[in-house]
Design a protein around this motif. Sequence first.
Motif, PDB file in Angstrom:
ATOM      1  N   ARG A  87      -2.553   1.960  21.833  1.00 40.20           N
ATOM      2  CA  ARG A  87      -1.027   2.028  21.567  1.00 40.20           C
ATOM      3  C   ARG A  87      -1.096   0.049  22.049  1.00 40.20           C
ATOM      4  O   ARG A  87      -1.093   0.253  23.729  1.00 40.20           O
ATOM      5  CB  ARG A  87       0.225   2.870  22.351  1.00 40.20           C
ATOM      6  CG  ARG A  87      -0.001   3.733  21.401  1.00 40.20           C
ATOM      7  CD  ARG A  87       1.253   4.891  21.876  1.00 40.20           C
ATOM      8  NE  ARG A  87       0.924   5.545  22.997  1.00 40.20           N
ATOM      9  CZ  ARG A  87      -0.184   6.053  23.317  1.00 40.20           C
ATOM     10  NH1 ARG A  87      -0.781   6.336  22.873  1.00 40.20           N
ATOM     11  NH2 ARG A  87      -0.571   6.566  24.992  1.00 40.20           N
ATOM     12  N   ALA A  97      -5.898   0.426  18.356  1.00 43.67           N
ATOM     13  CA  ALA A  97      -5.146   1.203  17.739  1.00 43.67           C
ATOM     14  C   ALA A  97      -4.941   1.184  16.360  1.00 43.67           C
ATOM     15  O   ALA A  97      -4.512   2.556  16.728  1.00 43.67           O
ATOM     16  CB  ALA A  97      -3.949   0.705  18.296  1.00 43.67           C
ATOM     17  N   TYR A  98      -5.010   0.645  15.814  1.00 46.60           N
ATOM     18  CA  TYR A  98      -5.469   0.884  14.342  1.00 46.60           C
ATOM     19  C   TYR A  98      -5.805   1.997  13.913  1.00 46.60           C
ATOM     20  O   TYR A  98      -5.582   2.642  13.215  1.00 46.60           O
ATOM     21  CB  TYR A  98      -5.294  -0.523  13.227  1.00 46.60           C
ATOM     22  CG  TYR A  98      -6.251  -0.619  12.431  1.00 46.60           C
ATOM     23  CD1 TYR A  98      -5.064  -0.096  11.935  1.00 46.60           C
ATOM     24  CD2 TYR A  98      -7.585   0.098  11.618  1.00 46.60           C
ATOM     25  CE1 TYR A  98      -5.538  -0.226  10.067  1.00 46.60           C
ATOM     26  CE2 TYR A  98      -7.476   0.180  10.067  1.00 46.60           C
ATOM     27  CZ  TYR A  98      -6.168   0.268  10.184  1.00 46.60           C
ATOM     28  OH  TYR A  98      -6.440   0.246   8.130  1.00 46.60           O
ATOM     29  N   HIS A 137      -5.098   5.679  16.493  1.00 48.41           N
ATOM     30  CA  HIS A 137      -3.220   5.342  17.195  1.00 48.41           C
ATOM     31  C   HIS A 137      -2.719   5.780  17.781  1.00 48.41           C
ATOM     32  O   HIS A 137      -1.344   5.894  18.592  1.00 48.41           O
ATOM     33  CB  HIS A 137      -2.229   5.243  15.902  1.00 48.41           C
ATOM     34  CG  HIS A 137      -2.128   6.043  15.504  1.00 48.41           C
ATOM     35  ND1 HIS A 137      -3.165   5.932  13.754  1.00 48.41           N
ATOM     36  CD2 HIS A 137      -0.847   7.280  14.722  1.00 48.41           C
ATOM     37  CE1 HIS A 137      -2.167   7.576  13.543  1.00 48.41           C
ATOM     38  NE2 HIS A 137      -1.404   7.770  13.828  1.00 48.41           N
ATOM     39  N   LYS A 138      -3.196   7.030  18.410  1.00 49.74           N
ATOM     40  CA  LYS A 138      -2.287   8.447  18.568  1.00 49.74           C
ATOM     41  C   LYS A 138      -3.244   8.584  20.514  1.00 49.74           C
ATOM     42  O   LYS A 138      -1.977   8.572  20.876  1.00 49.74           O
ATOM     43  CB  LYS A 138      -3.013  10.074  18.247  1.00 49.74           C
ATOM     44  CG  LYS A 138      -2.371  10.435  17.294  1.00 49.74           C
ATOM     45  CD  LYS A 138      -2.483  12.003  16.912  1.00 49.74           C
ATOM     46  CE  LYS A 138      -1.275  12.008  15.667  1.00 49.74           C
ATOM     47  NZ  LYS A 138      -2.016  13.243  15.042  1.00 49.74           N
TER      48      LYS A 138
END
Length: 72
Positions: free
Chosen positions: A25, A17-18, A21-22
């Motif tokens: 999540r 996610a880092y 992030h698109k």
Amino acid sequence: MRIAVDLNRCQGYAQCAYLAHKDFRLTGQEALTYEPNPDDERRLQVERAAAACPVQAIVIDRLDGAKGSATS
């Protein structure tokens, strides 16, 4: 490109996610949601996110006949 995440293996470290992030999540404390068919323009971010997974829970199917994971 197609993504599959082994949610039984995922421990919620959120490195994916880092880095992408698109496409990845965290919902709540540990529930991962992800885009199973991200755009090819984000391939590099998705591959980096998969490589960063400490438990190697992310598999990427390149849809060109070759399958890969974070280590390929």
